[in-house]
Write an enzyme that holds these catalytic residues in place. Structure first.
Site, PDB file in Angstrom:
ATOM      1  N   LYS A 171       0.860  -1.181   0.000  1.00 57.17           N
ATOM      2  CA  LYS A 171       0.000   0.000   0.000  1.00 57.17           C
ATOM      3  C   LYS A 171       0.896   1.231   0.000  1.00 57.17           C
ATOM      4  O   LYS A 171       1.484   1.597   1.018  1.00 57.17           O
ATOM      5  CB  LYS A 171      -0.911   0.057   1.225  1.00 57.17           C
ATOM      6  CG  LYS A 171      -1.972   1.196   1.106  1.00 57.17           C
ATOM      7  CD  LYS A 171      -2.263   1.849   2.426  1.00 57.17           C
ATOM      8  CE  LYS A 171      -1.529   3.122   2.687  1.00 57.17           C
ATOM      9  NZ  LYS A 171      -1.815   4.264   1.803  1.00 57.17           N
ATOM     10  N   GLU A 246       9.988   1.909  10.688  1.00 57.96           N
ATOM     11  CA  GLU A 246      10.970   2.984  10.494  1.00 57.96           C
ATOM     12  C   GLU A 246      10.187   4.278  10.620  1.00 57.96           C
ATOM     13  O   GLU A 246       9.409   4.633   9.744  1.00 57.96           O
ATOM     14  CB  GLU A 246      11.638   2.840   9.117  1.00 57.96           C
ATOM     15  CG  GLU A 246      12.934   3.629   8.991  1.00 57.96           C
ATOM     16  CD  GLU A 246      12.714   5.043   8.524  1.00 57.96           C
ATOM     17  OE1 GLU A 246      12.728   5.944   9.392  1.00 57.96           O
ATOM     18  OE2 GLU A 246      12.530   5.244   7.319  1.00 57.96           O
ATOM     19  N   CYS A 280      13.241  11.872   7.015  1.00 61.34           N
ATOM     20  CA  CYS A 280      13.210  11.456   8.414  1.00 61.34           C
ATOM     21  C   CYS A 280      14.579  11.544   9.076  1.00 61.34           C
ATOM     22  O   CYS A 280      14.675  11.731  10.290  1.00 61.34           O
ATOM     23  CB  CYS A 280      12.654  10.036   8.534  1.00 61.34           C
ATOM     24  SG  CYS A 280      13.548   8.804   7.569  1.00 61.34           S
ATOM     25  N   GLU A 379       9.115  16.535  15.357  1.00 62.16           N
ATOM     26  CA  GLU A 379       9.541  16.427  13.964  1.00 62.16           C
ATOM     27  C   GLU A 379       8.730  17.399  13.110  1.00 62.16           C
ATOM     28  O   GLU A 379       7.507  17.280  13.007  1.00 62.16           O
ATOM     29  CB  GLU A 379       9.350  14.998  13.461  1.00 62.16           C
ATOM     30  CG  GLU A 379       9.916  14.764  12.078  1.00 62.16           C
ATOM     31  CD  GLU A 379       9.842  13.312  11.649  1.00 62.16           C
ATOM     32  OE1 GLU A 379      10.802  12.836  11.013  1.00 62.16           O
ATOM     33  OE2 GLU A 379       8.832  12.657  11.953  1.00 62.16           O
TER      34      GLU A 379
END
Length: 472
Positions: A171, A246, A280, A379
């Site tokens: 997906k 992750e 990231c 973040e």
């Protein structure tokens, strides 16, 4: 020209998604609709997982050399499409074409090539006392991937999974699905056995949840936000299924007092701004020794001034838009809050002019950031760099480790032994010393809330294997 895709890839071929609603894909540089893909359902996931389950036994029994040959053919097909991939990523994500060619198209080819070699030479059985310890494929993999590196994040899961003998249902992100269709065009041309790899597009709450919670999925491999990773882990835990996660990062770039400041600032700003900060592993916290702090801020302001915003296809553009209007608004809110919390604006900011069309945010540097503030802890996922002064090596380590994340980081010093000592103390999955190059064979993953497990190289292959002990 608008790209309209109306099918899924199931059991070795394109299958019309009759009657399904469509999801629009936008060009973040122009805000225009550039394509549509079908919105999958839980029933579509059931069909895809059934195809992968039916194909598993045969693929797992395939000779490793033959599996490597299939991956080699896929590598050739993707290589032939590299220009189309780069242009598609530049269009649906906004990455400048030069970067899209080198990173978005080039890196996945490098990773895939590494698994061609690893597939042909799987881990050898090991004798431990009277036991023969062997590696076997986990089974059916549910892969859920993000939008920021749409092909690389897929290949980093698909390649080791297939090399290990697993089958897979993908997906991709609904924000950048057109790149996934180019991959599956290549998969179809490479003539992989039916059911080994399957594609269902759709949203996370519907397709993602159905895949993560499916009873016939043996391992869920997810890359994305920590919040979503937590949800996936809960779904998998209900049926004691394995997960590989992750997740987010808030990486520290530690610049010691003896560093080559010019190089450290240039590379550090570039790392923080790569892909418009939508990375990231971005070094979004720059920790600079107090004695060199003002000099570092001057160099950073000069460096970021060269990041021109604009059309990804313009060779002069160094920074594209953010992926969506919602992402742009979130990043702006982070900037506004960072300044309200006492940060000092060095460059960019909410009032800097940006192109009138597209979801752009000016590259921004904020100094004097409190290590406990939201800007230093959360973040941002945009072109925003927080700069923090530190007093010495111990202070730098404390500030760097003052995070719930631990994905990446950097240390700069002319004394390599000193840099290694500091790097060893950082609670993070990867550390670059003095701008060392990325290694696609090294294990990639994080400590703490940056995730579980590792990708790339032999460690990435091991994620898709079970261990069996046979006593003799």
């Amino acid at each position: 020209m608008e790209s309209v895709r109306t099918d899924f890839y199931l059991d070795g071929g394109w299958v019309p998604a009759d009657g399904r609603q469509s999801l629009e894909v936008h060009n973040p540089s122009t805000e225009e609709v550039i394509g549509t893909v079908p919105a999958g359902t839980a029933d579509d996931v059931d069909r895809a997982v059934a195809a992968a389950r039916a194909a598993f036994e045969g693929w797992a029994a395939t000779d490793p050399v033959d599996r490597a040959a299939h991956l080699d053919r896929l590598h050739a097909e993707l290589t032939a499409r590299a220009d189309d991939i780069a242009r598609t990523v530049a269009t649906e994500l906004g990455t400048p074409l030069k970067v899209a060619t080198r990173v978005q198209a080039g890196l996945p080819l490098t990773v895939l090539r590494s698994y061609v070699d690893l597939a042909a030479h799987p881990p050898a059985p090991q004798t431990v006392g009277n036991s023969l310890v062997v590696h076997e494929p986990v089974g059916v993999i549910g892969a859920i991937t993000p939008w920021n590196y749409p092909l690389h994040q897929i290949v980093a899961k698909l390649a080791p999974a297939l090399a290990a003998g697993c089958t897979l249902v993908l997906k991709p992100s609904e924000l950048t699905p057109l790149t996934a269709y180019l991959l599956f065009d290549a998969i179809d041309a490479a003539d992989l056995p039916p059911g080994v790899v399957n594609l269902v597009t759709g949203t996370g709450p519907i397709v993602g949840e159905a895949l993560a919670g499916h009873p016939d999925v043996d391992l869920v491999s997810f890359t994305g936000s920590t919040a979503t990773g937590r949800r996936i882990a809960h779904l998998a835990a209900d049926r004691i299924a394995r997960v590989a996660l992750e997740l987010g990062g808030k990486s520290a770039n530690v610049i010691l007092d003896d560093a080559d400041l010019t190089a450290a600032i240039k590379v550090g700003v570039g790392n923080a701004m790569l892909n418009s900060g939508q990375t990231c592993t971005a070094w979004t916290r720059m920790l600079v020794h107090r004695d060199r702090y003002d000099e570092a801020l001057d160099l950073a302001a000069k460096a970021v001034a060269g990041y021109r915003l604009g059309d990804p296809f313009d060779p002069a553009t160094r920074l594209g838009p953010l992926v969506s209007a919602a992402q742009r608004d979130r990043v702006r809110e982070h900037i506004t809050r960072g300044l309200a919390d006492g940060g000092r604006l060095v460059a960019g900011g909410p009032d800097t002019p940006v192109p009138s069309r597209g979801w752009f945010v000016a590259p921004t540097i904020i100094a004097d950031v409190d290590p406990d503030s939201a800007l230093a802890q959360e973040e941002v996922f945009g072109p925003v760099l927080a700069v923090i002064p530190v007093d010495d090596d111990d202070h730098a380590v404390r500030v760097a480790n003052n995070s719930r994340y631990g994905l990446a980081g950097a240390v700069w010093s002319t004394d390599e032994e000193r840099a290694v000592q500091v790097a060893r103390r950082l609670r993070t999955g990867a550390v670059d010393i003095n701008g060392a190059p990325f290694n696609p064979l090294a294990p990639f993953g994080g400590y703490k809330q940056s995730g579980l497990g590792r990708e790339l190289g032999t460690h990435g292959l091991a994620e898709f294997c079970e261990l069996k002990a046979i006593q003799r």
